[in-house]
Design an enzyme around this catalytic site. Structure first.
Site, PDB file in Angstrom:
ATOM      1  N   ASP A 163       0.696  -1.102  -0.236  1.00  0.00           N
ATOM      2  CA  ASP A 163       0.255  -0.112  -0.081  1.00  0.00           C
ATOM      3  C   ASP A 163       0.791   1.198   0.283  1.00  0.00           C
ATOM      4  O   ASP A 163       1.804   1.181  -1.133  1.00  0.00           O
ATOM      5  CB  ASP A 163      -0.777   0.137   1.299  1.00  0.00           C
ATOM      6  CG  ASP A 163      -2.324   0.389   1.036  1.00  0.00           C
ATOM      7  OD1 ASP A 163      -2.301   1.648   0.119  1.00  0.00           O
ATOM      8  OD2 ASP A 163      -3.323  -0.082   0.857  1.00  0.00           O
ATOM      9  N   HIS A 240      -3.572   6.278   3.469  1.00  0.00           N
ATOM     10  CA  HIS A 240      -4.397   4.992   2.673  1.00  0.00           C
ATOM     11  C   HIS A 240      -3.861   3.290   3.156  1.00  0.00           C
ATOM     12  O   HIS A 240      -4.000   2.959   3.696  1.00  0.00           O
ATOM     13  CB  HIS A 240      -4.012   4.156   1.402  1.00  0.00           C
ATOM     14  CG  HIS A 240      -5.315   3.735   0.643  1.00  0.00           C
ATOM     15  ND1 HIS A 240      -4.585   2.002   0.391  1.00  0.00           N
ATOM     16  CD2 HIS A 240      -6.338   3.857  -0.039  1.00  0.00           C
ATOM     17  CE1 HIS A 240      -6.082   1.710  -0.110  1.00  0.00           C
ATOM     18  NE2 HIS A 240      -7.165   3.068  -0.037  1.00  0.00           N
ATOM     19  N   SER A 576     -10.949  -0.461  -1.050  1.00  0.00           N
ATOM     20  CA  SER A 576     -10.057  -0.594  -0.857  1.00  0.00           C
ATOM     21  C   SER A 576     -10.127  -0.755   0.746  1.00  0.00           C
ATOM     22  O   SER A 576      -9.401  -1.550   1.845  1.00  0.00           O
ATOM     23  CB  SER A 576      -9.451   0.850  -0.477  1.00  0.00           C
ATOM     24  OG  SER A 576      -8.623   0.682  -1.479  1.00  0.00           O
TER      25      SER A 576
END
Length: 805
Positions: A163, A240, A576
C-alpha cells in the site's frame, strides 16, 4: 510462446466514496503492440516487465539468477554494462524476471526469445474501524462467540500489506501485551529512510517495512519530498496504507473516534498478528499511484520474507489483461505456490453497478466486494417553518444558516464550479441535486457540489441523492445527505419562500441497527469476471463503507486538500476498506489452522458467508432496490466466527490450477515455466470446463444442455464421524440434482466427491439465474452459491472458442 502487452491506464480517486475515471482503450495481444504504440516513437524508452516464470535459479542463487537476467538483456545492447544501466529491478527470490527501460522494438525482440513467458509495459495502478468487527461478531467481551480471541491467536501470523506505507507511531501499531518474540521464520527487515528510523519505530508488532519507488520515478521523475510532500521511506504520506493496515491487524485502541464520531474501541481482525509493510504506492498530486514494476518487487520480497497473508487494495478497470501479463496475478500465483493467501479488492466504479467490472479475478486469490455496516450518523434538518427532515452526515458541529436553492448561484441549478454565476453565497447553505446533470448527462457528485459551494463562498451543502448511493464524506464545509423525497419537498418550500433559515443538528454518537445491513455499496465492482467467467468473482463481501481506522496526524482528512482538518482517525469508504477486513479474518483463521492451504481458508470464508441482512431479507444491491445476487456479493457477507469452524472445505492444489491454465489455452511447456521445478505438469487431451474446478462456488456461464460438474469436500470439523445431507435451491429455469444426496465421513474417509447435474428447462439467450447447494450435518451449513446462465436459444451454433492468454 511469449507475449508483450501495450500500455493501459486509468485514473480513479477512491478516497471517501469519490471516484474519477479516465479510461484509455487497451489491446491485449502482443501482435497488436505496434498499433497501440503508433502515436509514439520507436526510440522512446519505457519500463517493461520481463516475466520468466518461476525459474530454477531462483531457488538456488540470487546472484546467478540476476546475472542471467543481465546476459539475456545484453542481447539487445552493445554491452552488459549498457544492459545493466537499463535495469530497474531484477526479480530473483520468489520468481524470475526483471524490469528494464526499453523501447518497443527491444521489448518485442525480448518477447520472442526462448524462455520468456511475457513482456508487458509497467502500468500505473490505482488505489481502490470501531464498529465493523463487532458487526461481524468478533467482539472483545467475554460473551463473544470466540472468547478473548485477541489473546488466543495470532502471534505467529505475519501479514504483508502492499500500500502507501504506514504511520508507525499510531497506537494501532503498538505491541499487544505479552507478544512473543518475532517468529524465527521471518526473514524480512525494516528499512530506514526519510523520517523513518527502524531502531526506534519497528517492534514486535511492526516487524517489517520496505519501500519500492524505482518504477514510479521512471515514469514521473524524482520523488517530490519537499515540505514532506512524500517520504522516501516506508512512512505513509497519503494515509491509505495506515488505514488498511490498522483495519486488518491493528492493535486494540480504546477511545478511537473522528472528532467524537464513531467513538469506540478500534482494532483489526487479528490484533496480535505481526505486520510487514511494503510501500508501493506514492503520492502524485494527492492521488496514490502504484507502478507494476514496484508491485512485482514487493510481491517477490514479501514471499521470500516469510509472510503468511498478502493484502493489496489496488487494481485496474477492464479490459482485464491476461493473468501472466499482470503484476498482481503473477505475484499472487507464486504466493499461492508457497502457501500464502492473497486478498485483493474487487475494485470501485462510480457511475452505476454495471456488470463485469470486477477486478483482480485470478482464481488463486480472494476478491472482495464492499458493503455497509449497521451504523448511521443521522443529522436533523429543521426549517424556520418547523418542517423537519432527517439526513445523514459526518459533520460534527451544529449549523445554523440561511437555506438557498442552487439556481440562485449556478447556471440551471447545476452545482458545478464552472457554472457559478458570480453571486456570493456567503453564510448560506445550498440545496443541490445530484441529478442536475449537464449536456453530457454526467451526475453531480458530492465532491463536485462541495467544490461549487466553496467557489461561491457558501457555508454548507444539503446534497440530494438516492438512498442507495448516500455515503457521507468529510469535507471542509458541513454536508448533509438526504433522499429525493425529502429534497423535493425542501425545494418546493423554497419555491414559496426563497429565503428560509435552517438548523442542522448532527448526532455525533451515531445510531446502530436503524437500517437493514449489510447492503452492497453502489460503487463496488460487480461480476461476472470478464477474464474467466466460470470462476465466480467477487468471492465475498465485507464492510467497506464509512470505516474508521488509523490516520497520519499530519495528512489532511477528507477530499479537502490543505483545508482539511487533522486527526489520528479517519472514515474512508471503498473496496480498499473491505479488502483488509477479509485479510484480518484470513490471519485469524490461519493462526487457528496453520496447516490450512489458501484454498481451504478461502473455502471456509465463502461457504460460511450469509446472504440475509439484519431484517432477514436478502442483502440489497446498493444503487438499486433489487436483491443482491452472487455477481454482487460472491458467496455472501463474511462471517469470521463461523469461518473458524466451517465443517467442510473445498481444497485446491497447484494441480487444480494447472488444469485451469490448460483450459484457457496455456501449453504444458509454458506452464512448466510458471510452477515450482519438479511439479508434475500435464494437460488433458481435450480442454474441460473450468466449472469443474473444486471452487467453493459453482458457476456455469453457457448452459445449453444437461451437464454435470463435480466437487470434493473435506471434513475439517471436530467430529471425524459425520453425516452431511444436501439441500438444493435450483435457479429459475434450471433443474438441479445432486448425487449422492448424503456424504458420510469417518476416521477412514475424510473426503467425499459429489456431482451436480444441471438441466435447462427454459429457452434463453444468456439469462443468468441463481440458486445454492447446502450441505448440513445439523450444526454446520456449508453453502455453495450456484450461478447458471442458460444459453440454448441457438444451441446449434459452433461451440469452438479462442482464449487469449
Amino acid at each position: 510462446m511469449s507475449y508483450a502487452l501495450p500500455h493501459c491506464t486509468h485514473k480513479e480517486n477512491q478516497e471517501m466514496g469519490v471516484w474519477s475515471l479516465i479510461l484509455i482503450s487497451c489491446l491485449i495481444s502482443f501482435y497488436y503492440i505496434l498499433a497501440s504504440c503508433a502515436t509514439s516513437s520507436e526510440d522512446v524508452d519505457k519500463v517493461y516487465i520481463v516475466y520468466l516464470g518461476h525459474g530454477a535459479a531462483a531457488e538456488n542463487d540470487n546472484l546467478i539468477t540476476s546475472r542471467s537476467h543481465v546476459r539475456l538483456l545484453a542481447n539487445l545492447f552493445e554491452s552488459e554494462e549498457e544492459a545493466m544501466g537499463s535495469m530497474v529491478y531484477s526479480y530473483t527470490r520468489s520468481f524470475s524476471g526483471f524490469a528494464a527501460k526499453l523501447n518497443p522494438s527491444r521489448a518485442r525482440a525480448l518477447a520472442e526469445m526462448e524462455g520468456v513467458v511475457s513482456v508487458f509495459e509497467s502500468r500505473m495502478l490505482e488505489l481502490h474501524t470501531t464498529r465493523s468487527w463487532d458487526f461481524m461478531g468478533l467482539r472483545l467481551d467475554h460473551d463473544a462467540a470466540v472468547p478473548n480471541f485477541p489473546s488466543i491467536y495470532g502471534d505467529d501470523v505475519i501479514v504483508g500489506i502492499l500500500d502507501t506505507g504506514i504511520w508507525p507511531e499510531s497506537k494501532s501499531f503498538r505491541e499487544e501485551p505479552g507478544m512473543r518474540p518475532i517468529p524465527s521464520s521471518w526473514k524480512g527487515k525494516c528499512i530506514g529512510g526519510n523520517g523513518f528510523d527502524p531502531r526506534t519505530i519497528c517492534n514486535r508488532k511492526l516487524i517489517g517495512a520496505k519501500y519500492y519507488v524505482k518504477g514510479f520515478e521512471q515514469q514521473y521523475g524524482p520523488l517530490n519530498t519537499a515540505d514532506e510532500a512524500e517520504y522516501r521511506s516506508p512512512r505513509d504520506r497519503l494515509g491509505h496504507g495506515t488505514h488498511t493496515s490498522s483495519t486488518a491487524v491493528g492493535s486494540i485502541v480504546p477511545g478511537a473516534s473522528f472528532d467524537g464520531l464513531g467513538l469506540g474501541t478500534a482494532r483489526g481482525g487479528e490484533p496480535r498478528a505481526r505486520l510487514a509493510v511494503y510501500k508501493v504506492c506514492w503520492s502524485m498530486l494527492g492521488e496514490g499511484k502504484c507502478n507494476e514494476a514496484d508491485i512485482m518487487a514487493a510481491f517477490e520480497e514479501a514471499i521470500s520474507d516469510g509472510v503468511h497473508v498478502i493484502s493489496g487494495s489496488f487494481g485496474m478497470l477492464p479490459p482485464l489483461l491476461p493473468f501472466f501479463a499482470y503484476s498482481i496475478s503473477i505475484g499472487s500465483f507464486h504466493a499461492m505456490q508457497k502457501g500464502i493467501s492473497v486478498v485483493l479488492s474487487a475494485g470501485n466504479y462510480n457511475p452505476s453497478p454495471e456488470p463485469s467490472f470486477v477486478q483482480n479475478v485470478a482464481p488463486w486469490s480472494i476478491s472482495v466486494a464492499a458493503s455497509t455496516i449497521d451504523r448511521d450518523f443521522p443529522a436533523k434538518i429543521v426549517l424556520d417553518n418547523n418542517a423537519s427532515f432527517m439526513g445523514e452526515s459526518l459533520m460534527t458541529k451544529r449549523l445554523k444558516a440561511e437555506l438557498a436553492s442552487s439556481g440562485t448561484f449556478f447556471g440551471r441549478g447545476r452545482c458545478r464550479p464552472e457554472n457559478w454565476m458570480n453571486v456570493s453565497a456567503s453564510g448560506k447553505v445550498i440545496l443541490c441535486f445530484s441529478t442536475a446533470a449537464g449536456a453530457t448527462g454526467e451526475l453531480v457528485t458530492s465532491s463536485t457540489a462541495v467544490a461549487a459551494v466553496l467557489t461561491a463562498g457558501g457555508a454548507g451543502l444539503i446534497y440530494v441523492e438516492s438512498v442507495g448511493r448516500q455515503i457521507p464524506d468529510i469535507y471542509p464545509i458541513p454536508v448533509v445527505y438526504i433522499d429525493f423525497y425529502q429534497g423535493t419537498k425542501i425545494r418546493h418550500l423554497l419555491g414559496f419562500s426563497p429565503s428560509i433559515s435552517v438548523v442542522v443538528t448532527p448526532s455525533k454518537a451515531g445510531v446502530i441497527g436503524t437500517v437493514p445491513a449489510p447492503a452492497v455499496a453502489y460503487f463496488s465492482c460487480r461480476g461476472p469476471s470478464s477474464l474467466s467467467p466460470d470462476i465466480l468473482k467477487p468471492d465475498i463481501t465485507a464492510p467497506g463503507v464509512n470505516i474508521l481506522a488509523a490516520w497520519p496526524p499530519n495528512t489532511p482528512i477528507g477530499l479537502s486538500g490543505e483545508r482539511g482538518q487533522l486527526g489520528n482517525w479517519n472514515f474512508l469508504s471503498g473496496t480498499s476498506m473491505s479488502c483488509p477486513h477479509v485479510t484480518g479474518a484470513v490471519a485469524l483463521i490461519k493462526s487457528a489452522h496453520p496447516d490450512w492451504s489458501p484454498a481451504m481458508i478461502r473455502s471456509a470464508l465463502m461457504t460460511t458467508a450469509y446472504t440475509s441482512d439484519t431484517s432477514s431479507e436478502t442483502i440489497r444491491a446498493g444503487g438499486s432496490r433489487k436483491p443482491s445476487d452472487p455477481f454482487d456479493v460472491g458467496a455472501g457477507h463474511m462471517d469470521p466466527v463461523k469461518a473458524m469452524d466451517p465443517g467442510l472445505v473445498y481444497d485446491m492444489t497447484i494441480h487444480d490450477y494447472i488444469i485451469f491454465l490448460c483450459n484457457i489455452g496455456y501449453s504444458t511447456n509454458l506452464i512448466k515455466d510458471l510452477v515450482i521445478p519438479g511439479t508434475f505438469v500435464t494437460c488433458p487431451q481435450f480442454p474441460t470446463t473450468n466449472s469443474d474446478l473444486n471452487y467453493p462456488s459453482i458457476t456455469v456461464t453457457d448452459l445449453r444442455r444437461t451437464i454435470s460438474v463435480k466437487r470434493t469436500a473435506r471434513n475439517v470439523g471436530r467430529e471425524r464421524n459425520a453425516i452431511y445431507f444436501a439441500r438444493v435451491v435450483s435457479p429459475n429455469g434450471v433443474e438441479v440434482s445432486v448425487w449422492p444426496r448424503v456424504m458420510i465421513f469417518s476416521w477412514f474417509t475424510s473426503e467425499n466427491t459429489y456431482y451436480v447435474t444441471m438441466k435447462p428447462t427454459m429457452k434463453s439467450k444468456g439469462k443468468c439465474e441463481f440458486g445454492e447447494i447446502v450441505w448440513s450435518d445439523g450444526f454446520h451449513s456449508v453453502r455453495s452459491p450456484l450461478s447458471v446462465c442458460v444459453n440454448n436459444v441457438d444451441s446449434d451454433r459452433d461451440d469452438t472458442f479462442v482464449n487469449i492468454i
